[in-house]
Design a protein around this motif. Structure first.
Motif, mmCIF file in Angstrom:
data_model
loop_
_atom_site.group_PDB
_atom_site.id
_atom_site.type_symbol
_atom_site.label_atom_id
_atom_site.label_comp_id
_atom_site.label_asym_id
_atom_site.label_seq_id
_atom_site.Cartn_x
_atom_site.Cartn_y
_atom_site.Cartn_z
ATOM 1 N N GLU A 41 0.815 -1.226 0.000
ATOM 2 C CA GLU A 41 0.000 0.000 0.000
ATOM 3 C C GLU A 41 0.842 1.267 0.000
ATOM 4 O OE1 GLU A 41 -4.250 -1.130 2.144
ATOM 5 O OE2 GLU A 41 -2.519 -0.619 3.393
ATOM 6 N N TRP A 204 -19.343 -3.262 6.343
ATOM 7 C CA TRP A 204 -19.556 -1.993 5.660
ATOM 8 C C TRP A 204 -20.638 -1.205 6.376
ATOM 9 C CZ3 TRP A 204 -19.964 -6.146 1.625
ATOM 10 C CH2 TRP A 204 -18.681 -6.505 1.181
ATOM 11 N N GLU A 278 -12.697 -4.555 -0.095
ATOM 12 C CA GLU A 278 -13.217 -4.623 1.272
ATOM 13 C C GLU A 278 -13.292 -3.241 1.918
ATOM 14 O OE1 GLU A 278 -12.280 -6.869 5.511
ATOM 15 O OE2 GLU A 278 -10.663 -6.506 4.075
ATOM 16 N N HIS A 279 -12.219 -2.463 1.806
ATOM 17 C CA HIS A 279 -12.202 -1.117 2.392
ATOM 18 C C HIS A 279 -12.735 -0.077 1.420
ATOM 19 C CE1 HIS A 279 -9.996 -2.865 5.674
ATOM 20 N NE2 HIS A 279 -9.023 -3.264 4.881
ATOM 21 N N GLN A 280 -12.616 -0.343 0.135
ATOM 22 C CA GLN A 280 -13.024 0.640 -0.869
ATOM 23 C C GLN A 280 -14.542 0.806 -0.932
ATOM 24 O OE1 GLN A 280 -10.741 -1.785 -1.324
ATOM 25 N NE2 GLN A 280 -8.916 -0.483 -1.401
ATOM 26 N N ASP A 282 -16.596 1.035 1.573
ATOM 27 C CA ASP A 282 -16.945 2.073 2.539
ATOM 28 C C ASP A 282 -16.671 3.465 1.987
ATOM 29 O OD1 ASP A 282 -18.257 1.202 4.797
ATOM 30 O OD2 ASP A 282 -16.442 0.647 5.879
#
Length: 412
Positions: A41, A204, A278-280, A282
Motif C-alpha cells: 500500500e 460496511w 473490502e475497504h473501498q 466504505d
C-alpha cells in the motif's frame, strides 16, 4: 443409544475439530496477508506501473515453479467427479500466488484460495479417518464452508455458499453436507475471530434502512433486473478478454506480468479499482462522487476483475462484484435522488453476485451480515431475480459439467 442419549456424537466433534484447524490456518493466512498488503500500500500513483507488473511476474514465477493451482472450477470438478477429494499438492502454489496477487492490489479476494486450501484440509482429515463416499465429500465441503465463513463472518451463509457454488441450478445438491458445513463454519469462525481480533459486526457501514411497505419489494425486484444486466455485461467483458489472452498463448509469467501492467494502469486512472474492495466499498458509501465517476469506477472494476482472473492472478471475485454493484447502485440514486440509496446499492450488489456465481441464497445471507441490512426479504427478492435472469450457460463452466455427464450416461 444406551451409552449416549444425546444427538451430539463424535461426528459433531470431528466437524468442529475440522473447523478449528481451518480457522487456525485462516488466521495465519490473514495475518500474513495484512502484513504484505500494508507493505504494498505504500506504493501509489505512477510507481504502480512498475510495482504491479513486478508483482505479476512474481505470481507467474510461483505458478511456473510450483505448478498451476487451478481455480474454483477445478474444485467443483473434484467435488463432483473425484468423490469430493481435494488434493493438497496445489496448496503451496495457491497460497503464495494468492498472497502476492491480493496484497499487491489485484481485484480478487482471499475467499477462493481459502476455500481451496480448507477444502483440501477436509479431505486430508477424512483420509486420516478412512472415510469414503458421502462422508468424505461432506468433510471436503465442510472445510470449504469454514474457509469461506472466516472471511465473511456468516456461518450459515458460508455453509450455503459451499453447497450452492457446486451447481448452476440445484441449490443444495449435497444436502448431507449442510450440517457438517454449519458446525465446521461456526468452529472455524470462532477461532478466527479469537486470534485476529476482528469485529463480528457489519463490515460496511451503510446508513440505517427500514422497510416501509410492500413497494420496497417491488423496488428490490427492479434493482435485481439492473444487477442481472450488469452481470451479463461483466460476463461479456470477461469472455472477450479471456479469448484475447488465449489467442496470444503467452508463458504464464509473461501473462501475469502483462496483467499486472493492465492493473497498474487502471489503478493510476481509478485508484479505487485497486484491491478487492473490502475497504473501498466504505469509501463509495460515505463519499461524494459524480454519476460519471461512479459508472467509470464500475466499468474499471469489471475490467480489473477480468484482467486479474484471466491474467493468471489468484483470488475470488465476490467482494469485487459487490464493489461494482455498490457503484452502480449509488450512480442510479444520484440520477434519481428520490430512490433509497441503501436499498439500491445492496440489492444490486446481491443480484449481480447471484447472476455471476449462481449463489442466490448464500448471497442474501452474506450481504445481510456484511451490511447490517436487517430485512432479508428485499435482499432475497433481488438475489433471486439476478439468479433467474442470469445467462443459461453459467459463468463458472464446471457448474454445468456434471449435468452434461449425467445426460450422456442416460443417452448411452
Amino acid at each position: 443409544m444406551k451409552r449416549n442419549p444425546f444427538t451430539l456424537s463424535r461426528w459433531v466433534l470431528l466437524w468442529a475439530a475440522l473447523g478449528i484447524v481451518c480457522g487456525l490456518f485462516a488466521s495465519v493466512y490473514w495475518i500474513v496477508l495484512v502484513w504484505m498488503t500494508q507493505s504494498f500500500e505504500r506504493f501509489s500513483g505512477l510507481s504502480l506501473l512498475l510495482v504491479m507488473p513486478f508483482a505479476g511476474f512474481l505470481v507467474g514465477l510461483v505458478i511456473h515453479l510450483l505448478g498451476n493451482p487451478g481455480e474454483i472450477g477445478l474444485i467443483i470438478d473434484n467435488i463432483h467427479l473425484r468423490g469430493g477429494r481435494l488434493a493438497m499438492r496445489e496448496n503451496p502454489s495457491m497460497i503464495l500466488a494468492s498472497l502476492l496477487s491480493i496484497s499487491s492490489g489485484g481485484s480478487a479476494g482471499p475467499e477462493a484460495p481459502m476455500v481451496q486450501v480448507t477444502g483440501s484440509i477436509g479431505t486430508w482429515l477424512a483420509d486420516r479417518l478412512r472415510l469414503q463416499g458421502e462422508a468424505l465429500r461432506s468433510f471436503s465441503i465442510a472445510g470449504m464452508a469454514s474457509g469461506f465463513t472466516v472471511l465473511f463472518g456468516a456461518p450459515l451463509g458460508g455453509a450455503m455458499f459451499a453447497l450452492e457454488i457446486l451447481h448452476h441450478q440445484h441449490i443444495v445438491q449435497y444436502y448431507e453436507a449442510l450440517l457438517p458445513a454449519i458446525v465446521s463454519s461456526c468452529a472455524g469462525y470462532t477461532i478466527f475471530v479469537a486470534i485476529t481480533r476482528l469485529g463480528i459486526g457489519p463490515v460496511w457501514h451503510f446508513p440505517h434502512y427500514q422497510a416501509e411497505d410492500i413497494s420496497d419489494f417491488a423496488m428490490a425486484i427492479a434493482y435485481g433486473v439492473v444487477g442481472a444486466a450488469i452481470g451479463w455485461l461483466f460476463i461479456l467483458i470477461f469472455r472477450a478478454l479471456e479469448r484475447t489472452l488465449e489467442s496470444l498463448r503467452f508463458p504464464i509469467y509473461l501473462q501475469t506480468t502483462l496483467a499486472g501492467l493492465g492493473l497498474g494502469i487502471l489503478a493510476v486512472l481509478f485508484p479505487l479499482s485497486r484491491y478487492f474492495g473490502e475497504h473501498q466499498i466504505d469509501v463509495v458509501i460515505q463519499g461524494s462522487f459524480s454519476t460519471p465517476m461512479l459508472l467509470g469506477l464500475a466499468v474499471a472494476k469489471m475490467l480489473a476483475i477480468s484482467i486479474t482472473v484471466t491474467g493468471g492472478w489468484r483470488g475470488g471475485i465476490i467482494i469485487p462484484l459487490f464493489f461494482t454493484g455498490a457503484c452502480v447502485g449509488k450512480a442510479l440514486t444520484a440520477v434519481a435522488p428520490a430512490l433509497d440509496s441503501v436499498l439500491a446499492m445492496i440489492c444490486i450488489m446481491a443480484a449481480l453476485n447471484a447472476a455471476v456465481t449462481r449463489t442466490p441464497i448464500s448471497t442474501a445471507i452474506l450481504l445481510a451480515k456484511l451490511t447490517g441490512f436487517s430485512p432479508l426479504t428485499p435482499l432475497l427478492f433481488a438475489s433471486l431475480v439476478g439468479f433467474f435472469l442470469a445467462p443459461r450457460l453459467p459463468f463458472i463452466a464446471s457448474q454445468l459439467k456434471l449435468e452434461k455427464t449425467q445426460q450422456s450416461e442416460i443417452e448411452i
